[in-house]
Design a protein around this motif. Structure first.
Motif, PDB file in Angstrom:
ATOM      1  N   PHE A 179       0.833  -1.194   0.000  1.00 31.20           N
ATOM      2  CA  PHE A 179       0.000   0.000   0.000  1.00 31.20           C
ATOM      3  C   PHE A 179       0.871   1.250   0.000  1.00 31.20           C
ATOM      4  O   PHE A 179       1.805   1.367   0.776  1.00 31.20           O
ATOM      5  N   LYS A 180       0.558   2.200  -0.872  1.00 35.72           N
ATOM      6  CA  LYS A 180       1.238   3.502  -0.921  1.00 35.72           C
ATOM      7  C   LYS A 180       0.219   4.549  -0.494  1.00 35.72           C
ATOM      8  O   LYS A 180      -0.734   4.847  -1.209  1.00 35.72           O
ATOM      9  N   SER A 181       0.407   5.098   0.699  1.00 36.91           N
ATOM     10  CA  SER A 181      -0.570   6.041   1.237  1.00 36.91           C
ATOM     11  C   SER A 181      -0.538   7.370   0.489  1.00 36.91           C
ATOM     12  O   SER A 181       0.535   7.929   0.250  1.00 36.91           O
ATOM     13  N   PRO A 182      -1.722   7.900   0.173  1.00 39.21           N
ATOM     14  CA  PRO A 182      -1.804   9.221  -0.455  1.00 39.21           C
ATOM     15  C   PRO A 182      -1.848  10.370   0.566  1.00 39.21           C
ATOM     16  O   PRO A 182      -2.035  11.513   0.200  1.00 39.21           O
ATOM     17  N   PHE A 183      -1.686  10.035   1.852  1.00 45.57           N
ATOM     18  CA  PHE A 183      -1.820  11.038   2.922  1.00 45.57           C
ATOM     19  C   PHE A 183      -0.471  11.336   3.577  1.00 45.57           C
ATOM     20  O   PHE A 183       0.330  10.438   3.781  1.00 45.57           O
TER      21      PHE A 183
END
Length: 187
Positions: A179-183
């Protein structure tokens, strides 16, 4: 309104006052002025209502990415759930950490979840209903999820993950390591 901090910065447990008698109770679950007084300045634009017919239903872990990220105010209208929130704000000292709160029709607790967190729940009783306010509309192109029972998260759902009742989307959600967080965390 009783306000409790959780171990995750920004995630709050809110318990509205109930006025009751032998007929039942009355409770004000949302009041803009009250929320402003505790530092929540959100214009909610959408209300959601979900029913899970069986105990052991897991919904999540979900998020909605910018530009349609959502703040949420979540409560149980019937039954009971373990509501789970995971910090996915890159740079936060609690990144990847979780907290869980039991929400039930009886306890009247609510969870305020700001943008930058995964959200999910497991039903503890049949016919559990979750009601939640959102600060942005549902945007399918911004919708995402992470596998609820990922060992990297170590969430204690209180059930055997193999027995969880899941949607295909949640069963096939990506692992946290992928998972690559956008936050990003903002101090």
């Amino acid at each position: 309104m009783q306000v409790e901090q959780t171990s995750l910065s920004g995630v709050l447990i809110l318990t509205p006052r109930r006025i009751g008698d032998d007929r039942g109770f009355f409770s004000e679950t949302w009041n803009r002025d009250t929320m402003l007084g505790i530092g929540i300045d959100i214009a909610f634009v959408q209300d959601n209502h979900s029913l899970s017919r069986e105990a052991g239903v897991v919904r999540g872990l979900h998020y909605q990415a910018p530009p349609h990220a959502q703040d949420k105010l979540v409560r149980a209208g019937a039954g009971a759930v373990l509501d789970v929130v995971v910090d996915i704000r890159q740079g936060s000292e609690t990144y990847g950490k979780w907290t869980g709160v039991e929400l039930s029709a009886e306890n009247g607790r609510q969870v305020f979840i700001p943008k930058g967190f995964l959200h999910g729940f497991v039903t503890l009783r049949p016919n559990s209903e979750l009601l939640y306010k959102c600060s942005d509309v549902y945007a399918p192109d911004c919708d995402g999820s992470v596998y609820f029972a990922d060992p990297d998260l170590g969430i204690n759902w209180g059930i055997d993950p193999a027995r969880a009742i899941l949607s295909p989307k949640d069963r096939n959600a990506p692992r946290f390591a992928d998972f690559k967080s956008p936050f990003r965390y903002k101090e």
